[in-house]
Design an enzyme around this catalytic site. Structure first.
Site, PDB file in Angstrom:
ATOM      1  N   ASP A 203       0.631  -1.300   0.005  1.00  0.00           N
ATOM      2  CA  ASP A 203       0.072  -0.005  -0.163  1.00  0.00           C
ATOM      3  C   ASP A 203       0.895   1.242   0.069  1.00  0.00           C
ATOM      4  OD1 ASP A 203      -2.492   1.837   0.379  1.00  0.00           O
ATOM      5  OD2 ASP A 203      -3.342  -0.025   0.882  1.00  0.00           O
ATOM      6  N   HIS A 277      -2.973   2.983  -4.546  1.00  0.00           N
ATOM      7  CA  HIS A 277      -2.561   2.750  -3.327  1.00  0.00           C
ATOM      8  C   HIS A 277      -0.843   2.155  -3.522  1.00  0.00           C
ATOM      9  CE1 HIS A 277      -5.839   2.937  -0.645  1.00  0.00           C
ATOM     10  NE2 HIS A 277      -6.572   2.695  -1.453  1.00  0.00           N
ATOM     11  N   GLU A 355     -10.219   2.169  -4.904  1.00  0.00           N
ATOM     12  CA  GLU A 355      -9.749   3.921  -4.725  1.00  0.00           C
ATOM     13  C   GLU A 355      -8.817   4.397  -5.761  1.00  0.00           C
ATOM     14  OE1 GLU A 355     -11.195   3.622  -0.303  1.00  0.00           O
ATOM     15  OE2 GLU A 355      -9.142   3.184  -0.511  1.00  0.00           O
TER      16      GLU A 355
HETATM   17  C1  ACM Z   1     -11.024  -0.937   0.432  1.00  0.00           C
HETATM   18  O1  ACM Z   1     -11.570  -0.746   1.692  1.00  0.00           O
HETATM   19  N1  ACM Z   1     -10.519   0.223  -0.363  1.00  0.00           N
HETATM   20  C2  ACM Z   1     -11.109  -1.891  -0.079  1.00  0.00           C
END
Ligand code: ACM
Length: 639
Positions: A203, A277, A355
């Site tokens: 991440d 991420h 995201e």
């Molecule tokens: C997530 O909670 N962004 C998968």
């Protein structure tokens, strides 16, 4: 088969008449498919002989049971492959019941013998877990405990899981957790018959897996600046602040974890979260981004890097996305996926996909050229192009791939499995498209959310109380259940700095979710679950595993009356609690006024303090809510 159904029906009637929670000897979580309690007790003799066949997997079950029956009890427990005097028998392939499948078992406890039968060693392992739960709580001790009556009630149990995918996700990127801590987590999850550990390995805050030939991922990408407080609000670290907080797993570590999990019938699902991420990867290899200047970026230490004020997807304040128009990115991913595929025997690799900000892609000439060349109409299609290419890379290594629900945007790649997280809707839609789905909706299964009122819990942006987690239904109405592989709870660790907190956030909600993915839907019953849960709290105390008692804390509902008075209503998740309160700043106990209906704070009161009692025992935490805070909430409700 018919016989089996009759057996189930008979025991259903029995169990509904004798709920487990009303029986001091029975508190099994997750609730078994069928349970019949008979008269009498099995008493563990001084010398216990376990009879079991051979084979490495079977030996692991035997070793588990031997350890659990011998250590806390101090009994001598021996094992042999054929023993006419065996007290405990583990029998493979001797069941009359095919329907228990690969992971089911039959457990029989009589006054003199214990027998566990299963089709596969995994079933024997789950039978052994259930057996442990039948003994007194002291069995959870890691040291011998004197003066305990080591007895288990006589039962006949037939049990098997509702879903094959029973997962917990552990985010080891936002905060790093050591190999030993991951093993602890595995030990705890298998008590409740979870069989899948999803490791979120990469991440913005850290890349946690050694990749040979890409040393900077772990030399640079695994380290940030240690900060304590509310993650997400920290000031950016100054240049030169030591970047010595974090860590990673070597490939040898990964092999050890995979084996440790396998020995406990757990698969590990690795997640490499791209194209969003990805800051830790970009800081290590800035050429993977579309953005000139990315070489100035740093691995995130909890400072703000995304703007959520415009909704989903967020706007990136620093570019944390891999460049979909850069061939080097696909070569990099090929190198990573090749090694991940070799290290993890599980058939799936999770490629993230959630995201992903698009604002840097929108500005990129290379992305514009890619869109023209490939006929991509918008950023969702660009993301879909990326996912499809990565999917092919994963498949070329002999694995299947899955991603968070955003991989559906712009067109779902062939072969992709969808993990539904913002609710169940994407999962329902993917199932309608004939795709396999794992349900892990934030609304029911996000373990990073607060468990009680924000005044007393570590602050996170949302709340998920235990009774809501218990309502998690992996196969909602209208969905063709054959596409639902199962369900999963997710532990994100932005605000989780240590293992004790990881435990606190996982339990007891992890028990509620375990029941959702293992037990028959019609057997789920909140009051009965809560009765069993209280006994598991005692077991976790003995095992020294932390858990939240937030279920005992009251719920505050505030509003304004027509004449603008503040009105405070208090309720509890569970029946049978008394709430005592004060407005005079002192600490209420069971001699203080008991809540019976809506409260109006005295005119000049500044604080409402409350605590819940069960009989004469305080069970909730002392909660103090400033009246000003209550007024703010009431006015927020109104607006
Ligand atoms: C997530 O909670 N962004 C998968």
């Amino acid at each position: 088969m018919k016989k089996f159904i009759q057996l189930l029906c008979g025991s259903l009637v029995y169990v509904s008449a004798h709920s487990q929670s009303n029986d001091p000897g029975l508190a099994i979580i997750p609730q078994p498919v069928s349970l019949t309690k008979n008269a009498g007790q099995f008493s563990l003799p001084q010398a216990v002989a376990i009879e079991a066949g051979t084979g490495p997997e079977l030996q692991r079950v035997v070793a588990f049971l031997q350890d659990r029956l011998a250590v806390p009890t101090g009994r001598r427990v021996t094992v042999s492959s054929a023993s006419p005097n065996a007290t405990v028998r583990l029998l493979l392939n001797k069941t009359a019941v095919d329907a228990i499948g690969q992971e089911g078992y039959q457990l029989s406890v009589t006054p003199t013998h214990i027998t566990i039968k299963a089709n596969q060693p995994a079933g024997l392992f789950y039978g052994a877990q259930t057996l442990v739960q039948l003994f007194p709580k002291e069995i959870e001790n890691a040291l011998p405990v004197p003066n305990v009556k080591w007895e288990a009630p006589c039962v006949e149990i037939t049990d098997y899981p509702r879903f094959a995918w029973r997962g917990l996700m552990f985010d080891v990127s936002r905060h790093f957790f050591t190999k030993a801590e991951v093993k602890q987590y595995i030990d705890q999850m298998v008590r409740y018959k979870y069989n899948l550990l999803h490791l979120h390995l990469t991440d913005d805050e850290g890349w946690r897996i050694e990749i040979k030939g890409l040393p900077k991922l772990t030399q640079v990408g695994a380290w940030n600046v240690k900060k304590v407080g509310y993650f997400g609000t920290f000031a950016p670290p100054a240049p030169g602040e030591p970047r010595d907080y974090g860590g990673f797993y070597t490939q040898e570590d990964i092999k050890e974890l995979v084996q440790y999990a396998k020995d406990r019938f757990v698969n590990i699902l690795p997640e490499i979260d791209v194209p969003g991420h990805s800051l830790a990867a970009i800081v290590s290899y800035p050429e993977l981004s579309c953005t000139p200047g990315a070489d100035k970026y740093q691995v995130r230490s909890g400072e703000e890097i995304m703007d959520w004020s415009h909704g989903h997807p967020p706007i990136a304040l620093v570019d944390n996305t891999l460049c979909p128009a850069n061939e080097k990115v696909y070569a990099f991913l090929d190198q990573v996926v090749t090694q991940v595929a070799q290290l993890f025997p599980f058939e799936y690799i999770h490629i993230g996909g959630d995201e992903c900000p698009k604002n840097y892609w929108e500005k990129s000439e290379a992305v514009k050229a890619l869109m023209k060349k490939e006929g991509l109409k918008n950023m969702e299609e660009v993301q879909s192009y990326f996912v499809k290419r990565l999917g092919k890379i994963v498949e070329s290594k002999g694995k299947k791939f899955m991603g968070w629900e955003e991989i559906m945007q712009g067109g779902l790649a062939p072969g992709a499995v969808v993990m539904s997280w913002r609710g169940v809707e994407s999962g329902v839609q993917a199932a309608k498209m004939g795709r396999e789905v794992v349900m892990s909706p934030a609304t029911f299964a996000y373990l990073d959310y607060m468990q009680a009122d924000p005044i007393i819990e570590p602050r996170v942006y949302a709340t998920l109380r235990l009774n809501k987690a218990y309502q998690f239904e992996p196969a909602p109405e209208g969905v063709d259940a054959k596409y639902i592989k199962g369900g999963q709870a997710n532990l994100w660790t932005e605000q989780i700095y240590n293992m004790r907190t990881a435990q606190y956030m996982t339990w007891p909600r992890g028990m509620a979710i375990a029941e959702s993915v293992w037990s028959p839907k019609e057997k789920r019953n909140w009051n009965d679950f809560f009765g069993r849960l209280e006994k598991h709290f005692e077991r976790l105390d003995v095992a020294e595993v932390k858990y939240a008692r937030a279920v005992y804390d009251p719920i505050f509902t505030v509003s304004r009356t027509p004449d603008q008075q503040l009105k405070v209503e208090l309720s509890t998740e569970v029946e049978g609690l008394d709430i005592h309160y004060s407005f005079d700043n002192s600490f209420p106990d069971q001699f203080y006024p008991k809540y019976t209906g809506p409260l109006t704070p005295p005119k000049e009161a500044v604080m409402l303090k409350v605590i819940t009692y069960k009989g004469k025992q305080p069970v909730g935490r002392m909660m103090a809510l400033p009246i000003e805070e209550l007024k703010k909430r009431a006015d927020r409700e109104k607006s």
